[in-house]
Motif scaffolding. Structure first.
Motif, mmCIF file in Angstrom:
data_model
loop_
_atom_site.group_PDB
_atom_site.id
_atom_site.type_symbol
_atom_site.label_atom_id
_atom_site.label_comp_id
_atom_site.label_asym_id
_atom_site.label_seq_id
_atom_site.Cartn_x
_atom_site.Cartn_y
_atom_site.Cartn_z
ATOM 1 N N PHE A 26 -50.255 -14.972 74.860
ATOM 2 C CA PHE A 26 -50.654 -14.187 74.092
ATOM 3 C C PHE A 26 -51.734 -13.808 75.062
ATOM 4 O O PHE A 26 -52.343 -12.447 74.742
ATOM 5 N N CYS A 27 -52.244 -14.651 76.180
ATOM 6 C CA CYS A 27 -53.194 -14.029 76.863
ATOM 7 C C CYS A 27 -51.993 -12.813 78.018
ATOM 8 O O CYS A 27 -52.940 -11.806 78.402
ATOM 9 N N TYR A 29 -50.139 -10.695 77.599
ATOM 10 C CA TYR A 29 -50.040 -9.740 76.084
ATOM 11 C C TYR A 29 -51.276 -8.610 76.810
ATOM 12 O O TYR A 29 -51.343 -7.456 76.259
ATOM 13 N N PHE A 30 -52.073 -9.056 75.879
ATOM 14 C CA PHE A 30 -53.705 -8.393 77.032
ATOM 15 C C PHE A 30 -54.215 -8.783 78.278
ATOM 16 O O PHE A 30 -55.169 -8.061 78.193
ATOM 17 N N LYS A 32 -55.987 -10.173 79.685
ATOM 18 C CA LYS A 32 -57.024 -11.511 79.858
ATOM 19 C C LYS A 32 -57.132 -12.523 79.299
ATOM 20 O O LYS A 32 -55.923 -13.762 78.538
ATOM 21 N N ASP A 36 -62.093 -13.981 76.818
ATOM 22 C CA ASP A 36 -62.460 -12.745 76.519
ATOM 23 C C ASP A 36 -61.604 -12.137 75.565
ATOM 24 O O ASP A 36 -61.690 -10.879 75.843
ATOM 25 N N LEU A 37 -60.867 -12.842 74.649
ATOM 26 C CA LEU A 37 -60.248 -12.523 73.643
ATOM 27 C C LEU A 37 -60.706 -13.452 72.413
ATOM 28 O O LEU A 37 -61.187 -13.818 72.027
ATOM 29 N N GLU A 40 -59.816 -9.056 66.786
ATOM 30 C CA GLU A 40 -59.460 -8.706 66.635
ATOM 31 C C GLU A 40 -58.664 -8.630 67.539
ATOM 32 O O GLU A 40 -56.953 -7.963 66.611
ATOM 33 N N GLU A 41 -57.996 -8.990 68.870
ATOM 34 C CA GLU A 41 -56.891 -9.674 69.777
ATOM 35 C C GLU A 41 -55.845 -10.250 68.996
ATOM 36 O O GLU A 41 -54.974 -10.499 69.228
ATOM 37 N N LEU A 44 -53.796 -8.405 66.488
ATOM 38 C CA LEU A 44 -53.637 -7.247 66.801
ATOM 39 C C LEU A 44 -51.805 -8.092 67.150
ATOM 40 O O LEU A 44 -50.738 -7.355 66.927
ATOM 41 N N TYR A 45 -52.222 -9.264 68.312
ATOM 42 C CA TYR A 45 -51.186 -9.923 68.496
ATOM 43 C C TYR A 45 -50.243 -10.532 67.185
ATOM 44 O O TYR A 45 -48.898 -10.069 67.253
ATOM 45 N N TYR A 48 -48.324 -7.451 66.514
ATOM 46 C CA TYR A 48 -47.023 -7.544 67.915
ATOM 47 C C TYR A 48 -45.650 -8.568 66.958
ATOM 48 O O TYR A 48 -44.769 -8.084 67.567
#
Length: 246
Positions: A26-27, A29-30, A32, A36-37, A40-41, A44-45, A48
């Motif tokens: 998960f981290c 993928y972004f 970050k 910081d997620l 919304e993230e 989105l994940y 995905y």
């Protein structure tokens, strides 16, 4: 921090590894850290996983559980996880093997240790991890019982052992002479890998020409089906299988 949190709540080693793996993905993928997620993230994940990665139901929901644990327990942000929807599990009937098919599977498993693990799954209805973590002292021959110490949810239970299974286990012990784990891995103090049995089962199915999408867990389903067909009531079967819910 996450593995320590999971372990502190008595989660199994496999759960710790799975949660850590999903959070890391998960981290990554972004690009970050989780701090910081946010919501919304996470949404989105999920999209995905479903639309691009084509994750299975079990993998998708395991990822959701890992993220929920991360935000609720580790980061103390319960408001994030409450908005994560769980996917619906496909309602499919489990694959089962007939007695003849199971016999063919065992006959086509040349390695004695692998064959005995598969036979134990079928004859006692154990989960794969429960069987590979059995110790020699867990087999009570005089009482015809097996103590399952590594049950799901860290719950112990006693299951009956048939005369045939006990005879097979005695013959196996006389040859292999295990001293700690009944089915040891590379050393007596390490259990046999589940992946090893999964590969052995797949190979034996191919040799036996059994055209079913069977796995070691199929033998547990087959055990339950055989018990049901023999007239055993569902509540008894549920207890023998170690299910938390009837």
């Amino acid at each position: 921090v996450l593995p320590c949190e999971v372990q502190a709540r008595s989660r199994a080693a496999n759960t710790i590894d799975a949660y850590t793996w999903h959070v890391d993905k998960f981290c990554s993928y972004f690009g970050k850290p989780p701090e910081d997620l946010g919501l919304e993230e996470i949404r989105l994940y999920q999209l995905y996983l479903v639309n691009e990665k084509k994750s299975s139901w079990s993998s998708f929901n395991q990822a959701v559980c890992a993220l929920r644990f991360l935000y609720e327990i580790t980061l103390g942000k319960p408001w994030v996880i409450k908005h994560i929807p769980f996917g619906k599990r496909p309602k499919t009937l489990p694959v089962v093997l007939s007695d003849q098919e199971a016999s063919q599977l065992f006959q086509c498993t040349e390695n004695l240790k692998h064959r005995m693990v598969l036979l134990t799954l079928y004859a006692a209805g154990l989960r794969l991890a429960e069987a590979t973590h059995l110790k020699v002292s867990d087999i009570d021959g005089p009482r015809a019982q097996i103590r399952v110490r590594l049950g799901k949810g860290s719950k112990e239970r006693i299951v009956p052992a048939s005369p045939r299974l006990l005879d097979e286990l005695r013959a196996y012990w006389k040859i292999q002479r295990p001293s700690n784990y009944l089915f040891p891995g590379k050393t007596p103090h390490v259990p046999l890998s589940s992946a090893t049995i999964q590969k052995a089962c797949k190979l034996s199915l191919a040799i036996a020409r059994i055209n079913k999408p069977a796995t070691p867990h199929t033998l547990r389903h087959s055990y339950a089906t055989s018990m049901l067909e023999a007239g055993v009531d569902l509540l008894t079967i549920s207890k023998l299988l170690g299910h938390a819910s009837f």
